[in-house]
Scaffold this motif. Structure first.
Motif: not given
Length: 501
Positions: A355-371
């Motif tokens: 929502p705020q950042e103008p540039n991020r690389s798609s190569t850094d995309a991650r999702i982590v599940y937390i109990d």
């Protein structure tokens, strides 16, 4: 007994083509067939193309627009002390009594605020900004009235969810249909542009003939040259955009993920990542990823670091969940989604279109599940685990949205979008300068061999893009069974009228 009424041509024949021999006649017939499909594809697609271009430009500059509109909400002055996320959450719940909190976006830098997503008691979805240094609720952004969010909905669903109550279903399919016909525009337009006869130089092929100012041929050159030069980029926009489409997208996503054996094999519940976030608000390759399940019987004792301790039977505090993500090395500015039930898990989601950042690389995309009870990581998934198709598409989507290279990416997308609008505008000028009677559709010249070739193309496109193939079949049936039998309609659409006597 039937008679065939001959119509006057609605447009001139292709350049350097005459009826002197059979090959030339076949070439002329094929040219008109391509022109005809090009004309009607444009007639159908152009209004939506213009809307998609304009709405896409607004969404492209989301970071800058939000910076101007909500700078007082998202920018804060750093301090030596911060308050806990639980305290910030309590401040939001106090400011919006009865609201349901569904997620939080952590500050991307020391000068950014925390953003909580909530649904109020009267059904409004809001983004609430909180100062992380003193816990003050700064205000909220309402997506229903925000120009960027409205543009995103127009770009993805034509906002049919608002005026049809269909959750964007029909708008999404219609845009996918328009995207298919836009591909027809590109293919037929490239054929019409292809140099023939005496057109061997750069002028009229790769450069408009500007010395012909005021003549329709100049506008033809502007239309064709601009369209062809940017054809690959336009096709890139269409294909990467269709990755989110409701019919083509899931099928392609399935192929892309199964290319490396599918998603990680973990115990999951029935909720998927895409169900937790609005359409387009999660990494494309992770949209159908099922959430990992928390253990229904929590382990005794919960702890993250030396200070965070809790009773797991009461659920892990938000600070423990966020601390787990930080310990895994996920950069600041990630989103956290809440568990949907007692077996769900928190999802820590880091992707390029935050929502705020103008540039991020798609190569850094991650999702982590937390109990949700122990705050321990259950499973994770990131760009490195995508198949080649998933990597290429995710990278392409980031370029499409102007996020991969920041401002440079935004400028390049703007140039390409303006070029598409120029090609559209010049086609309208050409049409007006021709001063057609009616809509000015090119006349159809029947040829069974060419007709069979068109049918093969329809079958091929239908296999690749189901909505496009189905709609082309409908068009052919309408022409055969309806249009040809209504003389006035046949004249208007440049087909052959058949009357029974």
């Amino acid at each position: 007994m039937s008679t065939i009424a001959t119509l006057e041509p609605a447009a001139e024949p292709p350049p350097d083509v005459t009826d002197s021999n059979e090959d030339a006649l076949r070439s002329r017939t094929l040219y008109r067939a391509m022109w005809r499909w090009h004309f009607f594809a444009g007639l159908f697609a152009i209004p939506v193309i213009v809307l998609l271009c304009l709405s896409g430009l607004v969404y492209l500059f989301k970071p800058q627009i939000w910076g101007l509109m909500y700078g007082d909400l998202q920018n804060v002055t750093p301090s030596s002390q911060t308050v806990t996320y639980e305290q910030q959450l309590a401040a939001v719940e106090q400011a919006y009594p009865g609201a349901e909190v569904s997620g939080v976006h952590t500050p991307a830098s020391a000068t950014r605020s925390t953003i909580f997503t909530i649904t109020t008691t009267d059904g409004k979805d809001l983004a609430v900004y909180v100062n992380p240094y003193n816990g003050e609720v700064l205000g909220h952004r309402n997506p229903a009235t925000d120009i960027v969010d409205i543009s995103r909905q127009l770009h993805g669903t034509l906002m049919t969810g608002s005026w049809l109550g269909d959750d964007g279903y029909y708008g999404d399919r219609f845009i996918e249909l328009v995207a298919g016909w836009s591909i027809v525009l590109l293919v037929t337009g490239t054929y019409l542009w292809w140099p023939r006869g005496k057109r061997r130089g750069l002028r009229g092929v790769l450069l408009p003939r500007f010395h012909l100012r005021g003549k329709r041929i100049l506008w033809r050159d502007v239309h064709a040259v601009t369209g062809v030069i940017f054809a690959f980029i336009t096709l890139f926009f269409l294909v990467t955009g269709m990755a989110w489409a409701g019919v083509w997208g899931p099928r392609y996503l399935s192929v892309a993920t199964q290319a490396v054996g599918g998603y990680p094999q973990v115990e999951t519940n029935s909720t998927t990542v895409g169900e937790l976030l609005p359409n387009g608000q999660s990494p494309w390759a992770l949209g159908n990823l099922p959430l990992a399940a928390s253990q229904p019987v929590p382990a005794p004792g919960g702890q993250v670091g030396d200070e965070l301790r809790w009773d797991p039977s009461q659920g892990a505090p938000l600070d423990a969940v966020i601390a787990s993500g930080q310990q895994l090395g996920i950069p600041h500015g990630f989103s956290v989604t809440w568990p949907q039930d007692e077996t769900g898990s928190y999802g820590i989601n880091y992707w390029e279109d935050g929502p705020q950042e103008p540039n991020r690389s798609s190569t850094d995309a991650r999702i982590v599940y937390i109990d949700q009870y122990t705050a321990q990581p259950i499973a994770g998934y990131g760009f490195d685990q995508y198949g080649w198709a998933g990597k290429a598409t995710s990278f392409g989507i980031a370029l499409h949205e102007g996020r991969e290279w920041g401002l440079i990416n935004q400028i390049l997308v703007t140039i390409a979008t303006v070029a598409i609008l120029l090609s559209v505008a010049s086609s309208m000028v050409m049409w007006r300068k021709r001063r057609p009677k009616g809509i000015g559709a090119p006349r159809k010249e029947p040829n069974r061999k060419i007709g069979f070739g068109v049918l093969l193309v329809i079958v091929a496109l239908g296999a690749l893009f189901p909505l496009l193939g189905l709609s082309m079949l409908v068009v052919l049936l309408l022409e055969l069974l309806v249009i040809r039998r209504v003389p006035r309609l046949a004249r208007m659409l440049g087909t052959q009228a058949v009357t029974l006597s």
